[in-house]
Motif scaffolding. Structure first.
Motif, short mmCIF file in Angstrom:
data_model
loop_
_atom_site.label_atom_id
_atom_site.label_comp_id
_atom_site.label_asym_id
_atom_site.label_seq_id
_atom_site.Cartn_x
_atom_site.Cartn_y
_atom_site.Cartn_z
N PHE A 72 0.83 -1.20 0.00
CA PHE A 72 0.00 0.00 0.00
C PHE A 72 0.86 1.26 0.00
CE2 PHE A 72 -2.30 3.39 2.16
CZ PHE A 72 -3.48 3.42 1.43
N SER A 73 1.94 1.26 0.79
CA SER A 73 2.81 2.44 0.86
C SER A 73 3.47 2.70 -0.48
CB SER A 73 3.88 2.24 1.94
OG SER A 73 3.29 2.11 3.21
N ALA A 74 3.92 1.63 -1.14
CA ALA A 74 4.59 1.79 -2.43
C ALA A 74 3.63 2.34 -3.47
CB ALA A 74 5.18 0.46 -2.89
N VAL A 75 2.42 1.77 -3.53
CA VAL A 75 1.44 2.22 -4.51
C VAL A 75 1.00 3.64 -4.22
CG1 VAL A 75 -0.87 1.81 -5.46
CG2 VAL A 75 0.66 -0.12 -5.00
N PHE A 76 0.72 3.93 -2.93
CA PHE A 76 0.27 5.27 -2.55
C PHE A 76 1.33 6.32 -2.85
CE2 PHE A 76 -0.34 8.68 0.58
CZ PHE A 76 -1.66 9.03 0.29
N SER A 77 2.60 5.99 -2.60
CA SER A 77 3.68 6.93 -2.87
C SER A 77 3.81 7.21 -4.35
CB SER A 77 5.00 6.38 -2.32
OG SER A 77 6.08 7.22 -2.65
N GLU A 78 3.70 6.17 -5.17
CA GLU A 78 3.81 6.36 -6.61
C GLU A 78 2.65 7.19 -7.15
OE1 GLU A 78 6.16 5.57 -8.73
OE2 GLU A 78 7.40 4.75 -7.14
N VAL A 79 1.44 6.94 -6.62
CA VAL A 79 0.27 7.70 -7.07
C VAL A 79 0.41 9.17 -6.70
CG1 VAL A 79 -2.22 8.00 -6.75
CG2 VAL A 79 -1.27 5.71 -7.05
N GLN A 80 0.85 9.43 -5.47
CA GLN A 80 1.02 10.81 -5.03
C GLN A 80 2.08 11.54 -5.85
OE1 GLN A 80 -1.84 11.37 -3.25
NE2 GLN A 80 -0.61 12.59 -1.86
N GLU A 81 3.19 10.86 -6.12
CA GLU A 81 4.25 11.47 -6.91
C GLU A 81 3.78 11.74 -8.34
OE1 GLU A 81 8.87 10.57 -8.29
OE2 GLU A 81 7.82 9.21 -6.94
N PHE A 82 3.06 10.78 -8.91
CA PHE A 82 2.56 10.97 -10.27
C PHE A 82 1.55 12.10 -10.34
CE2 PHE A 82 -0.75 10.00 -13.41
CZ PHE A 82 0.00 10.04 -14.57
N ARG A 83 0.67 12.19 -9.33
CA ARG A 83 -0.33 13.25 -9.33
C ARG A 83 0.32 14.63 -9.20
NH1 ARG A 83 -5.12 12.91 -5.01
NH2 ARG A 83 -3.36 13.21 -3.59
N GLY A 84 1.32 14.73 -8.32
CA GLY A 84 2.02 16.00 -8.18
C GLY A 84 2.74 16.40 -9.44
N THR A 85 3.40 15.42 -10.09
CA THR A 85 4.09 15.70 -11.35
C THR A 85 3.11 16.11 -12.43
OG1 THR A 85 5.81 14.10 -10.78
CG2 THR A 85 5.65 14.75 -13.09
N LEU A 86 1.97 15.43 -12.49
CA LEU A 86 0.96 15.74 -13.50
C LEU A 86 0.40 17.15 -13.30
CD1 LEU A 86 -0.72 14.70 -15.87
CD2 LEU A 86 -2.39 13.83 -14.21
N ILE A 87 0.18 17.55 -12.06
CA ILE A 87 -0.34 18.89 -11.79
C ILE A 87 0.67 19.94 -12.23
CG2 ILE A 87 -0.98 20.50 -9.95
CD1 ILE A 87 -2.19 18.13 -8.45
N ARG A 88 1.94 19.72 -11.93
CA ARG A 88 2.97 20.68 -12.34
C ARG A 88 3.08 20.78 -13.85
NH1 ARG A 88 5.59 18.45 -7.69
NH2 ARG A 88 6.61 16.87 -8.99
N ILE A 89 2.97 19.65 -14.53
CA ILE A 89 3.03 19.65 -15.99
C ILE A 89 1.86 20.42 -16.58
CG2 ILE A 89 2.89 18.19 -18.04
CD1 ILE A 89 4.48 16.07 -16.54
N VAL A 90 0.67 20.20 -16.02
CA VAL A 90 -0.53 20.89 -16.52
C VAL A 90 -0.40 22.40 -16.33
CG1 VAL A 90 -3.00 21.22 -16.16
CG2 VAL A 90 -2.05 18.91 -16.21
N ILE A 91 0.07 22.83 -15.15
CA ILE A 91 0.24 24.26 -14.89
C ILE A 91 1.27 24.86 -15.85
CG2 ILE A 91 1.03 25.95 -13.19
CD1 ILE A 91 -0.12 24.16 -11.02
N LEU A 92 2.39 24.15 -16.05
CA LEU A 92 3.42 24.65 -16.96
C LEU A 92 2.89 24.75 -18.39
CD1 LEU A 92 6.37 25.47 -17.36
CD2 LEU A 92 6.92 23.06 -17.70
N CYS A 93 2.12 23.76 -18.82
CA CYS A 93 1.56 23.80 -20.18
C CYS A 93 0.59 24.96 -20.34
CB CYS A 93 0.86 22.48 -20.49
SG CYS A 93 1.97 21.08 -20.70
N ILE A 94 -0.20 25.23 -19.31
CA ILE A 94 -1.14 26.34 -19.38
C ILE A 94 -0.40 27.66 -19.52
CG2 ILE A 94 -2.87 27.64 -18.07
CD1 ILE A 94 -3.84 25.00 -16.91
N VAL A 95 0.66 27.83 -18.72
CA VAL A 95 1.43 29.08 -18.77
C VAL A 95 2.08 29.27 -20.14
CG1 VAL A 95 3.42 30.30 -17.81
CG2 VAL A 95 1.83 29.12 -16.28
N ILE A 96 2.63 28.18 -20.69
CA ILE A 96 3.33 28.27 -21.98
C ILE A 96 2.36 28.45 -23.14
CG2 ILE A 96 4.79 27.00 -23.60
CD1 ILE A 96 6.18 25.72 -21.22
#
Length: 331
Positions: A54-78
């Motif tokens: 559970f910890s491994a899956v939860f950590s990967e999901v959280q990291e992926f979600r954070g990365t995805l949010i940053r990518i979306v914000i960067l794409c919007i700005v650009i």
């Protein structure tokens, strides 16, 4: 495999929250080690296993979600400026100055076709392509031997020459504009595409030399020495061995020089007075009227002006990793 499947089916995940609260900070799960321990018949605590999974899956999901949010914000700005350009290009004159209307009431796709008849946009784009392409080719052809000499050869004044190459980037074309104009008039190259090609190549030459020198320095001299042992001369070794290995650096330099030449405005505005010789950066001014600006045509033309640069990058981006020397030299 059957024993592992049956063992995993017997796991009880009902007390995961309790285990996580009691055993916070446990090291990450090593699945390879876990599989090996299961194959060896070792009994593993089911609660610990559930927690780690559970910890491994939860950590990967959280990291992926954070990365995805940053990518979306960067794409919007650009991409937001391009979105504004696209939406504005589809409006009419009245909607340009209306407040509170982001999207056009009527999407006027005809604006993209009207620019070709309202002004010689195709000629402007062709001129820009010839100027940027010619300047890039000339800068690369002159920059490769100069960069090779700086990277491999020893000669008097090498440090001074390298310093001069760097210092030449300090001078803006605006500072030299009067002298450049008088020189081009004296040699009858003002108001010509050839004159712009030579000037753009000259102003990007130092930048190309500096980038290419770093590329040649990063290539092991043993490659060149091996080629010379096989009978290649200096020039042949450069062409047959070093240039393919320096392809990523050459392509990177090509992209930067092409973009710089494509976007150049000041010199072209000063030297070119004949309409059919204007590049797109200067020719687009045709949509600036004395009393009004045709924003819809201006932004539509600007969108078309970005296409060649995007196409160039997409066409050669896959070659940026070509010619790498990884594993080429032992030791």
């Amino acid at each position: 495999e059957e024993s592992i499947d049956s063992y995993m089916q017997e796991l009880d995940f009902s007390d995961i929250d309790k285990i996580l609260s009691q055993q916070a900070g446990t090291e990450g799960l090593d699945f390879k080690e876990l599989v090996q321990r299961l194959l060896d018949g070792e009994e593993i605590d089911k609660g610990w296993l559930a927690e780690e999974i559970f910890s491994a899956v939860f950590s990967e999901v959280q990291e992926f979600r954070g990365t995805l949010i940053r990518i979306v914000i960067l794409c919007i700005v650009i991409l937001y400026p391009y979105f504004v350009m696209f939406i504005t290009a589809l409006k009419n004159k009245k909607e340009m100055y209306e407040i509170g209307h982001i999207l056009p009431e009527v999407w006027r796709w005809s604006n993209f076709s009207d620019i070709w008849t309202a002004a010689p946009v195709f000629k402007y784009l062709t001129n820009s392509l010839v100027i940027a392409g010619g300047a890039t080719l000339l800068a690369i052809l002159c920059g490769i031997p100069a960069a090779y000499a700086l990277a491999r050869m020893r000669f008097k004044g090498k440090g001074i020459f390298m310093g001069a190459v760097i210092m030449s980037q300090m001078f803006s074309p605006v500072v030299l504009l009067v002298g450049i104009y008088r020189m081009m008039v004296d040699i009858n190259l003002n108001d010509t595409i050839l004159g712009l090609i030579l000037l753009n190549a000259a102003f990007n030459q130092a930048f190309a030399i500096w980038l290419l020198r770093g590329t040649f320095v990063g290539i092991s001299p043993e490659m060149e020495q091996a080629a010379k042992i096989d009978g290649c001369g200096t020039v042949k070794a450069l062409i047959k061995v070093l240039l393919p290995m320096a392809a990523p650096g050459i392509i990177t330099t090509l992209i930067f020089v092409f973009i710089n030449a494509w976007n150049e405005y000041t010199i072209a505005l000063t030297l070119i007075s004949t309409d059919i010789f204007k590049p797109i950066t200067v020719g687009i001014n045709v949509f600036y009227g004395f009393n009004f600006i045709q924003w819809q045509y201006l932004f539509a033309t600007s969108l078309f002006a970005t296409i060649p640069v995007v196409v160039l990058f997409l066409a050669i981006e896959k070659h940026l990793v070509a010619g790498l020397t990884s594993g080429g030299v032992k030791g």
